[in-house]
Design a protein around this motif. Structure first.
Motif, short mmCIF file in Angstrom:
data_model
loop_
_atom_site.label_atom_id
_atom_site.label_comp_id
_atom_site.label_asym_id
_atom_site.label_seq_id
_atom_site.Cartn_x
_atom_site.Cartn_y
_atom_site.Cartn_z
N SER A 192 -1.05 4.29 7.54
CA SER A 192 -2.11 3.35 7.17
C SER A 192 -3.10 3.19 8.33
N TYR A 203 -6.43 1.76 4.42
CA TYR A 203 -6.20 2.91 3.55
C TYR A 203 -5.09 3.76 4.12
N THR A 204 -4.56 4.61 3.27
CA THR A 204 -3.58 5.58 3.74
C THR A 204 -4.25 6.94 3.89
N TYR A 205 -3.68 7.73 4.78
CA TYR A 205 -4.19 9.09 4.97
C TYR A 205 -3.04 9.94 5.46
N LEU A 259 0.82 -1.21 0.00
CA LEU A 259 0.00 0.00 0.00
C LEU A 259 0.86 1.26 0.00
N ASP A 292 -4.57 12.97 -0.30
CA ASP A 292 -4.57 12.76 1.15
C ASP A 292 -4.43 11.28 1.50
N GLY A 293 -4.79 10.40 0.54
CA GLY A 293 -4.68 8.99 0.83
C GLY A 293 -5.32 8.15 -0.25
N VAL A 294 -5.12 6.85 -0.06
CA VAL A 294 -5.72 5.89 -1.00
C VAL A 294 -6.27 4.72 -0.18
N SER A 295 -7.23 4.04 -0.76
CA SER A 295 -7.77 2.88 -0.06
C SER A 295 -7.02 1.63 -0.49
N GLY A 296 -7.01 0.66 0.40
CA GLY A 296 -6.24 -0.55 0.16
C GLY A 296 -6.80 -1.43 -0.94
#
Lengths: 76, 421
Positions: free
Chosen positions: B406, B302-304, A5, A19-23
């Motif tokens: 994560s 998810y990442t943030y 990830l 800001d982010g991504v989902s797995g």
């Protein structure tokens, strides 16, 4: 499901402010400053992303060899 | 002439002689004008009078100066005492020689009373979204009625203007449904509004009635303790159906609890679950039950990166809403998260909970990386609220503004609650 990830996030962040991504790779949270071109580039990068395998590289063990019998052991 | 006097007194001995009373606990009885003034107590002779004071201790009495004797209740043993005599009410003391160990005393005959002597007690039902189910564990996303179902017993105390009586609110002793307030999606109960629920007498029978709050956290009508239970403090217009708002005098509406609408004229009662938010739109004041539940986020990790507080995973289901009709009972929320810090020294992340806010946290927990390896860890936070009104507690999170930390790495982050409803 994305196995690496962090690498996936880095690949997307390299082309667009996020800001982010989902797995599962389905969601990218863009920052407000992201342009439509950057968003398109991000989706393209997501589609092109090559994930690592979950277990890492396959290691083939060497063939088994019969070990020499210790000299102090004698058969009955 | 002497014979006539004798006969007059003999007749007087057979009746309850009208007397004038004086005294509070030692009652002196004097025969009224033209009534027999007997010179001795006679068996089962009576003396009728109107109390001039309310008794404040053990009661004795005498007639025509013949000597004070104790006054007993019907058992002949228990002496009349405090408040057994009430000023302005009429009584008869009847002499009986065997009382008081043979010395003699009076039986105490009370006047009939409109006030029932049976005690009253707290309301016996529960407000519910499910007819016939006082404690519902079934989700109901759009209940258009509020029900008051028998739970401990099928009675409610109501002050009818003269006295407090227990009224049966179920149609029969085996009725499990009780009272219904039909809203039917009516705009008379506007959306996203809170209401108090009362039971009143409508045509002499119990009925449910509502009063809207000023807003979701402010009760418009002051409640007042009356006869030991909560009632309306003043004359109040209350809604019994979409078009009827009778005026209810002070204390004649017995408070039961509150509810909050989702859409107009309907409410929600939803248990949380996997990726399902909880919403509990009914709060009982009496006969509360401890409800619990979990919202588990089973979506992918998810990442943030942003140092901006948001609802966990930007998922609107990561929250639990509930109404508390009184702050007397605390509500507990817990948030359990498993997360992974990015591989950078000082990378950090926070998870916690917000009360009516997804952009700020009421409580936080932090996880910070100590090396470039990064690490995963659990963060657990608890939030205790003593609040009146409707509250939404959400699982929130924020990152350090730089690193791709994560969240929800096991897809098991959980928001829990416990509340007496």
């Amino acid at each position: 499901m994305i196995n690496n990830l962090q690498a996936f996030h880095a690949a997307i962040a390299a082309v667009a402010p996020i800001d982010g991504v989902s797995g599962d790779g389905k969601t990218i949270w863009f920052q407000e400053s992201a342009t439509e071109a950057e968003k398109a580039a991000a989706h393209a990068a997501a589609a092109a992303f090559v994930d690592s395998t979950p277990e890492g590289p396959v290691v083939t063990p060497p063939p088994l060899q019969e070990l020499p019998r210790p000299k102090h052991i004698t058969e009955a | 002439m002497s014979s006539l006097d004798t006969m007059f007194n003999q007749v007087g001995a057979m009746i309850a002689i009208p007397c004038t009373a004086s005294g509070t606990n030692a009652i002196a009885l004097s025969p009224n004008v033209n009534c027999p003034a007997l010179s001795a107590y006679n068996e089962l002779g009576g003396y009728r009078f109107v109390a001039v004071n309310t008794s404040t201790g053990l009661v004795t009495a005498q007639y025509n100066g013949l000597g004070f004797l104790p006054v007993y209740h019907g058992d002949g043993v228990t002496q009349a005492g405090t408040a057994d005599l009430v000023i302005g009410q009429q009584y008869v003391f009847r002499f009986h020689q065997a009382l008081n160990g043979g010395v003699g005393g009076f039986y105490f005959e009370s006047p009939s009373q409109p006030v029932p002597t049976t005690p009253w007690y707290t309301p016996g039902g529960r407000l519910t979204s499910a007819p016939g189910v006082p404690v519902s564990f079934v989700s109901n996303a759009g209940a258009t009625s509020v029900w008051y179902a028998p739970y401990l017993h099928p009675f409610v105390p109501i002050f009818n203007g003269n006295n407090v009586q227990m009224y049966q609110f179920a149609s029969s002793l085996n009725d499990t449904v009780g009272l219904q307030l039909f809203m039917g999606s009516s705009a008379s109960w506007p959306a996203n509004s809170a209401f108090d629920v009362f039971v009143i007498l409508s045509g002499g029978v119990p009925a449910l009635a509502t009063v809207q709050w000023t807003n979701l956290t402010t009760r418009a009508l002051t409640l007042a303790v009356f006869a030991g239970f909560l009632t309306n403090s003043g004359t109040t217009l209350m809604r019994t159906n979409a078009t009827t708002t009778p005026s209810v005098p002070a204390n004649q509406a017995t408070f039961l609890g509150s509810f909050v609408t989702g859409n107009a004229g309907s409410l929600t009662w939803i248990f949380p679950g996997n990726n399902i938010a909880g919403a509990f739109g009914i709060s009982n004041y009496y006969n509360t039950v401890l409800f619990t539940g979990n919202v588990e986020d089973t979506q992918a990790l998810y990442t943030y990166t942003a140092a901006v507080t948001r609802q966990a995973g930007a998922h609107s289901y990561n929250q639990i809403s509930l109404l508390q009709t009184s702050s007397e009972r605390a509500v507990t929320f817990e948030n359990h998260t498993t997360n992974g810090c990015a591989g950078a020294v000082s990378a950090y992340m926070l998870t916690g909970m917000g009360a009516n806010s997804t952009t700020s946290n009421a409580v936080n927990g932090i996880h910070q990386a100590e090396s470039t390896v990064g690490a995963s860890a659990c963060i657990e936070t608890s939030l205790f609220l003593t609040t009146t009104g409707f509250v939404t507690v959400s699982a929130n999170e924020l990152s350090d503004g730089t690193h791709a930390n994560s969240f929800n790495i096991n897809s098991t982050n959980t928001l829990s609650f416990k509340a007496w409803l």
